[in-house]
Design an enzyme around this catalytic site. Structure first.
Site, PDB file in Angstrom:
ATOM      1  N   TYR A   1     -27.691  31.793  -1.533  1.00  9.82           N
ATOM      2  CA  TYR A   1     -28.302  33.549  -1.168  1.00  9.82           C
ATOM      3  C   TYR A   1     -28.390  34.192  -0.358  1.00  9.82           C
ATOM      4  O   TYR A   1     -28.067  34.580   0.611  1.00  9.82           O
ATOM      5  CB  TYR A   1     -29.332  33.740  -2.249  1.00  9.82           C
ATOM      6  CG  TYR A   1     -29.566  35.511  -1.727  1.00  9.82           C
ATOM      7  CD1 TYR A   1     -29.479  36.682  -2.545  1.00  9.82           C
ATOM      8  CD2 TYR A   1     -30.454  35.453  -1.280  1.00  9.82           C
ATOM      9  CE1 TYR A   1     -29.436  38.011  -2.692  1.00  9.82           C
ATOM     10  CE2 TYR A   1     -31.006  36.973  -0.495  1.00  9.82           C
ATOM     11  CZ  TYR A   1     -30.510  37.728  -1.439  1.00  9.82           C
ATOM     12  OH  TYR A   1     -30.743  39.242  -0.774  1.00  9.82           O
TER      13      TYR A   1
ATOM     14  N   ARG B   1     -38.551  43.812   7.371  1.00 13.82           N
ATOM     15  CA  ARG B   1     -36.737  43.732   6.788  1.00 13.82           C
ATOM     16  C   ARG B   1     -36.014  44.201   7.580  1.00 13.82           C
ATOM     17  O   ARG B   1     -36.411  46.158   8.019  1.00 13.82           O
ATOM     18  CB  ARG B   1     -36.713  44.066   5.520  1.00 13.82           C
ATOM     19  CG  ARG B   1     -35.624  44.075   4.747  1.00 13.82           C
ATOM     20  CD  ARG B   1     -35.105  44.994   3.335  1.00 13.82           C
ATOM     21  NE  ARG B   1     -34.618  45.534   3.342  1.00 13.82           N
ATOM     22  CZ  ARG B   1     -33.151  44.597   2.692  1.00 13.82           C
ATOM     23  NH1 ARG B   1     -33.481  42.893   2.884  1.00 13.82           N
ATOM     24  NH2 ARG B   1     -31.615  44.812   2.699  1.00 13.82           N
TER      25      ARG B   1
ATOM     26  N   SER C   1     -33.942  40.420   1.318  1.00 10.07           N
ATOM     27  CA  SER C   1     -34.569  40.258   2.241  1.00 10.07           C
ATOM     28  C   SER C   1     -35.574  40.223   3.578  1.00 10.07           C
ATOM     29  O   SER C   1     -35.173  41.277   3.462  1.00 10.07           O
ATOM     30  CB  SER C   1     -33.305  38.911   2.843  1.00 10.07           C
ATOM     31  OG  SER C   1     -32.275  38.469   2.543  1.00 10.07           O
TER      32      SER C   1
ATOM     33  N   SER D   1     -33.214  28.150   2.148  1.00  7.99           N
ATOM     34  CA  SER D   1     -32.244  27.935   3.070  1.00  7.99           C
ATOM     35  C   SER D   1     -31.345  28.155   3.803  1.00  7.99           C
ATOM     36  O   SER D   1     -31.509  26.098   4.733  1.00  7.99           O
ATOM     37  CB  SER D   1     -33.464  29.105   3.935  1.00  7.99           C
ATOM     38  OG  SER D   1     -32.079  30.542   5.273  1.00  7.99           O
TER      39      SER D   1
ATOM     40  N   GLU E   1     -37.649  33.488   6.254  1.00  8.05           N
ATOM     41  CA  GLU E   1     -37.090  34.386   4.813  1.00  8.05           C
ATOM     42  C   GLU E   1     -38.199  34.155   3.583  1.00  8.05           C
ATOM     43  O   GLU E   1     -38.369  33.264   3.052  1.00  8.05           O
ATOM     44  CB  GLU E   1     -36.102  34.329   4.481  1.00  8.05           C
ATOM     45  CG  GLU E   1     -34.892  35.140   3.517  1.00  8.05           C
ATOM     46  CD  GLU E   1     -33.801  35.396   2.955  1.00  8.05           C
ATOM     47  OE1 GLU E   1     -33.691  35.807   1.696  1.00  8.05           O
ATOM     48  OE2 GLU E   1     -32.972  34.756   3.706  1.00  8.05           O
TER      49      GLU E   1
END
Length: 287
Positions: free
Chosen positions: A98, A146, A167, A202, A209
């Protein structure tokens, strides 16, 4: 003879009916979204998801390539932290994938699922991501940021949700930096209780995140203009019942929802065809 203005209006109106969005990038309850929380069918999905993943690979080359890259990265980093019971390699690989290049196409397909449910080739990916967030979420709430280059609009009424995986970052300076934010889009300040900190899963650990599930609903929304951008605060988060549940597990409930999705898909297809025919007729009517 129909005027060009009339043709433009007709095309615009029908397009809005097909997409289900009265205004581009409207912040609402994302009524077309695939919001499955897999309540009561985790055991079934754990058995079925590997098969679904292979089926999606056959139909989605981008997903296959991104997943294979993420598998390699996950093997390199998975021993950097401890994980809750039930968390396994599929969950970790999904999170890593992702944070790569696949998130845009996944989120677009997730948010507009009802428009074309038969073309959703992220079945297992969606499950593994959703389950990973559920396992990693510590039920504590946190404030996150965000940034996006898109200008969102809110009617001023009702609760909202993203309708796709969103995210965010614990660090405001990350959220307001390039390429996420150009100073003319929207900055969200979010209180999330269902989002999970995925830094250690990640490609980009410095982003700090926090990934928010699309089904988290925010009951308090505040908007304001700040310099050249819009600032939207989302608060009072709740977990509400989803429109879909266990959709791909083969349960009776899933079958019922599937029928609804098929009917809506047929309506959308009809409107697309109608749009094409009307525009064609209007064009032929011109001298």
């Amino acid at each position: 003879m129909p005027s060009n203005n009339f043709k433009f209006f007709l095309t615009w109106w029908l397009t809005q009916q097909v997409t289900g969005l009265a205004v581009p990038f409207m912040l609402d309850m994302a009524p077309n979204a695939f919001d499955d929380q897999y309540e009561g069918c985790v055991e079934d999905m754990e058995k079925k998801a590997p098969q679904l993943l292979q089926e999606d690979f056959n139909m989605n080359e981008e997903l296959k390539l991104e997943w294979e890259k993420a598998e390699i990265k996950w093997k390199e980093i998975k021993n950097c932290m401890s994980y809750p019971a039930g968390f396994h390699d599929f969950h970790g690989t999904a999170l890593v994938a992702y944070t790569g290049n696949i998130h845009r196409s996944l989120n677009e397909a997730t948010r507009e699922f009802k428009i074309n449910p038969g073309n959703f080739h992220y079945k297992a990916f969606h499950y593994y991501l959703t389950r990973a967030l559920q396992l990693l979420s510590d039920q504590g709430c946190r404030s996150v940021y965000r940034g996006t280059n898109v200008r969102f609009r809110y009617t001023g009424k009702g609760s909202v949700r993203f309708g796709h995986f969103a995210s965010s970052s614990l660090n405001r300076s990350v959220a307001t930096s390039s390429p996420f934010f150009n100073g003319q889009g929207t900055l969200f300040i979010i209180k999330t209780c269902l989002g999970a900190h995925i830094k250690h899963c990640s490609y980009y650990t410095h982003e700090e995140e926090v990934l928010i599930p699309g089904y988290e609903v925010f009951h308090k929304v505040k908007t304001q203009s700040v310099e050249r951008y819009i600032q939207i605060s989302l608060d009072s988060p709740k977990r509400k019942k989803s429109n879909f549940n266990c959709f791909y597990s083969g349960s009776t409930q899933a079958a019922n929802v599937s029928s609804l999705g098929s009917r809506e898909s047929c309506v959308s297809l009809f409107l697309v065809v109608l749009l094409g025919l009307l525009v064609q007729q209007l064009t032929l009517a011109e001298p």
